[in-house]
Design a protein around this motif. Structure first.
Motif, PDB file in Angstrom:
ATOM      1  N   UNK A 152       0.008  -4.671  -9.034  1.00 52.61           N
ATOM      2  CA  UNK A 152       0.403  -5.436  -8.227  1.00 52.61           C
ATOM      3  C   UNK A 152       0.344  -4.345  -6.722  1.00 52.61           C
ATOM      4  N   UNK A 153       0.767  -3.036  -6.784  1.00 48.12           N
ATOM      5  CA  UNK A 153       0.459  -2.487  -5.467  1.00 48.12           C
ATOM      6  C   UNK A 153      -0.665  -1.514  -5.349  1.00 48.12           C
ATOM      7  N   UNK A 154      -1.358  -0.859  -4.310  1.00 47.26           N
ATOM      8  CA  UNK A 154      -2.880  -0.369  -3.731  1.00 47.26           C
ATOM      9  C   UNK A 154      -1.802   1.091  -3.456  1.00 47.26           C
ATOM     10  N   UNK A 155      -2.633   1.995  -4.401  1.00 45.19           N
ATOM     11  CA  UNK A 155      -2.747   3.217  -3.558  1.00 45.19           C
ATOM     12  C   UNK A 155      -3.253   3.825  -2.900  1.00 45.19           C
ATOM     13  N   UNK A 156      -2.767   5.229  -1.765  1.00 43.53           N
ATOM     14  CA  UNK A 156      -3.548   5.362  -0.840  1.00 43.53           C
ATOM     15  C   UNK A 156      -3.544   6.941  -1.400  1.00 43.53           C
ATOM     16  N   UNK A 157      -4.642   7.986  -2.289  1.00 45.41           N
ATOM     17  CA  UNK A 157      -4.397   8.780  -2.670  1.00 45.41           C
ATOM     18  C   UNK A 157      -5.865  10.012  -2.022  1.00 45.41           C
ATOM     19  N   UNK A 158      -4.291  10.787  -1.477  1.00 48.27           N
ATOM     20  CA  UNK A 158      -5.088  11.852  -0.332  1.00 48.27           C
ATOM     21  C   UNK A 158      -5.194  12.846  -1.730  1.00 48.27           C
ATOM     22  N   UNK A 159      -6.662  13.796  -2.434  1.00 51.84           N
ATOM     23  CA  UNK A 159      -6.362  14.865  -2.980  1.00 51.84           C
ATOM     24  C   UNK A 159      -7.086  16.065  -2.540  1.00 51.84           C
ATOM     25  N   UNK A 160      -6.424  17.052  -2.728  1.00 51.41           N
ATOM     26  CA  UNK A 160      -7.126  18.101  -3.133  1.00 51.41           C
ATOM     27  C   UNK A 160      -7.925  18.075  -4.034  1.00 51.41           C
ATOM     28  N   UNK A 170       0.931  -0.533  -0.025  1.00 52.83           N
ATOM     29  CA  UNK A 170       0.095  -0.443   0.290  1.00 52.83           C
ATOM     30  C   UNK A 170       1.037   1.040  -0.362  1.00 52.83           C
ATOM     31  N   UNK A 171       0.539   2.234  -1.282  1.00 51.97           N
ATOM     32  CA  UNK A 171       0.939   3.337  -1.720  1.00 51.97           C
ATOM     33  C   UNK A 171       0.815   4.582  -0.853  1.00 51.97           C
ATOM     34  N   UNK A 172       1.030   5.469   0.002  1.00 54.48           N
ATOM     35  CA  UNK A 172       0.194   6.577   0.524  1.00 54.48           C
ATOM     36  C   UNK A 172       1.155   7.499  -0.693  1.00 54.48           C
ATOM     37  N   UNK A 173       0.445   8.070  -1.933  1.00 54.93           N
ATOM     38  CA  UNK A 173       0.397   9.372  -2.158  1.00 54.93           C
ATOM     39  C   UNK A 173      -0.235  10.640  -2.060  1.00 54.93           C
ATOM     40  N   UNK A 174      -0.311  12.114  -1.827  1.00 51.83           N
ATOM     41  CA  UNK A 174      -0.958  13.189  -1.490  1.00 51.83           C
ATOM     42  C   UNK A 174      -0.276  14.229  -2.586  1.00 51.83           C
ATOM     43  N   UNK A 175      -1.482  14.636  -3.225  1.00 53.67           N
ATOM     44  CA  UNK A 175      -1.319  16.171  -3.590  1.00 53.67           C
ATOM     45  C   UNK A 175      -2.186  17.186  -3.468  1.00 53.67           C
ATOM     46  N   UNK A 176      -1.741  18.740  -3.484  1.00 51.11           N
ATOM     47  CA  UNK A 176      -2.269  20.269  -3.119  1.00 51.11           C
ATOM     48  C   UNK A 176      -0.845  20.716  -3.319  1.00 51.11           C
ATOM     49  N   UNK A 199      -7.447   1.719   5.607  1.00 54.64           N
ATOM     50  CA  UNK A 199      -7.197   1.326   3.787  1.00 54.64           C
ATOM     51  C   UNK A 199      -6.221   0.324   3.827  1.00 54.64           C
ATOM     52  N   UNK A 200      -5.287   0.638   5.318  1.00 52.16           N
ATOM     53  CA  UNK A 200      -4.455  -0.873   5.366  1.00 52.16           C
ATOM     54  C   UNK A 200      -5.218  -1.908   5.612  1.00 52.16           C
ATOM     55  N   UNK A 201      -6.442  -2.208   6.828  1.00 52.65           N
ATOM     56  CA  UNK A 201      -6.833  -3.350   7.056  1.00 52.65           C
ATOM     57  C   UNK A 201      -7.994  -3.903   6.181  1.00 52.65           C
ATOM     58  N   UNK A 202      -8.452  -2.995   5.170  1.00 51.98           N
ATOM     59  CA  UNK A 202      -9.047  -3.601   4.042  1.00 51.98           C
ATOM     60  C   UNK A 202      -8.287  -3.889   2.825  1.00 51.98           C
ATOM     61  N   UNK A 203      -6.789  -3.594   2.573  1.00 55.03           N
ATOM     62  CA  UNK A 203      -5.609  -3.813   1.668  1.00 55.03           C
ATOM     63  C   UNK A 203      -5.563  -5.514   2.017  1.00 55.03           C
ATOM     64  N   UNK A 204      -5.408  -5.225   4.013  1.00 54.15           N
ATOM     65  CA  UNK A 204      -5.211  -6.733   4.123  1.00 54.15           C
ATOM     66  C   UNK A 204      -5.921  -8.227   3.931  1.00 54.15           C
ATOM     67  N   UNK A 205      -7.203  -7.440   4.331  1.00 49.64           N
ATOM     68  CA  UNK A 205      -8.346  -8.565   3.919  1.00 49.64           C
ATOM     69  C   UNK A 205      -8.306  -8.616   2.292  1.00 49.64           C
ATOM     70  N   UNK A 265      -5.771  -7.874  -0.055  1.00 44.99           N
ATOM     71  CA  UNK A 265      -4.021  -8.540  -0.802  1.00 44.99           C
ATOM     72  C   UNK A 265      -3.352  -9.315   0.642  1.00 44.99           C
ATOM     73  N   UNK A 266      -4.014  -9.966   2.351  1.00 40.81           N
ATOM     74  CA  UNK A 266      -3.081 -10.260   2.205  1.00 40.81           C
ATOM     75  C   UNK A 266      -2.703 -11.718   1.691  1.00 40.81           C
ATOM     76  N   UNK A 267      -3.954 -12.261   1.177  1.00 44.90           N
ATOM     77  CA  UNK A 267      -4.092 -13.894   0.788  1.00 44.90           C
ATOM     78  C   UNK A 267      -3.370 -13.414  -0.930  1.00 44.90           C
ATOM     79  N   UNK A 268      -2.456 -12.607  -1.245  1.00 40.19           N
ATOM     80  CA  UNK A 268      -2.118 -12.365  -2.802  1.00 40.19           C
ATOM     81  C   UNK A 268      -1.547 -13.874  -3.399  1.00 40.19           C
ATOM     82  N   UNK A 269      -0.613 -14.493  -2.913  1.00 40.42           N
ATOM     83  CA  UNK A 269      -0.470 -15.417  -3.369  1.00 40.42           C
ATOM     84  C   UNK A 269      -1.354 -17.138  -3.293  1.00 40.42           C
ATOM     85  N   UNK A 270      -2.789 -16.151  -3.104  1.00 43.47           N
ATOM     86  CA  UNK A 270      -3.318 -17.301  -3.713  1.00 43.47           C
ATOM     87  C   UNK A 270      -4.818 -16.820  -4.602  1.00 43.47           C
TER      88      UNK A 270
END
Length: 173
Positions: A53-61, A2-8, A129-135, A137-142
């Motif tokens: 394969x990566x998911x972003x959490x975006x904080x946007x203006x 999970x990657x954090x992005x900020x844009x303002x 977001x991390x809790x949802x991401x883990x739920x 993607x936590x089993x991404x091998x599956x």
């Protein structure tokens, strides 16, 4: 990851928000989360979207002094990163209903008019977001994630009997 992005486009807000995100990450050392960057224009952010394969959490203006507003930016992000978590941080609280009109599935809408609560809300968004991401993607091998045209499909590994090469180059069946 999970990657954090900020844009303002306001440097002071951008610095404060990204600092909140960085500090929150430091407290969560066991998490698979990283700070991807702070961007002052939508174009800079779009150029830095995550790899497959990566998911972003975006904080946007919302209100940029550009040709693209935050809603158009969010639509482009959603097209490139379908599992993206979108959070709007803006002084225009009256625009919150537009997130439904654009069908953006925003995770939160934070008002800059209450600076004392912004930090806590950012941290809450990261936690959620991390809790949802883990739920998911936590089993991404599956799961086997396939790209088809403009879409992405996640196929449970248990439902796959076999994979073979196609007679068409660079494709599988």
């Amino acid at each position: 990851m999970l990657k954090l992005y900020f844009c303002d486009d306001n440097p002071a807000w951008l610095s404060a928000f990204s600092d909140y995100g960085k500090k929150a990450i430091l407290l969560k050392t066991e998490w698979d989360v990283s700070f991807a960057g702070a961007y002052s224009t939508p174009q800079e952010l779009l150029a830095a979207l995550p790899e497959a394969g990566d998911t972003g959490l975006y904080f946007l203006d919302i209100d940029f002094q550009e040709t693209m507003d935050g809603f158009a930016l969010a639509q482009k992000i959603r097209a490139a990163d379908p599992r993206a978590f979108l959070v709007f941080i803006t002084a225009h609280a009256d625009l919150a209903p537009l997130t439904f009109r654009y069908r953006l599935e925003a995770m939160d809408f934070i008002s800059k008019d209450r600076p004392s609560s912004v930090r806590g809300r950012i941290v809450e968004c990261i936690d959620d977001a991390y809790a949802r991401y883990e739920a998911f993607c936590g089993n991404s091998q599956d799961y086997l994630t396939l790209r088809r045209g403009n879409g992405t499909e996640n196929i449970p590994a248990a439902s796959i009997l076999f994979i073979r090469t196609s007679t068409v180059p660079h494709q599988v069946e």
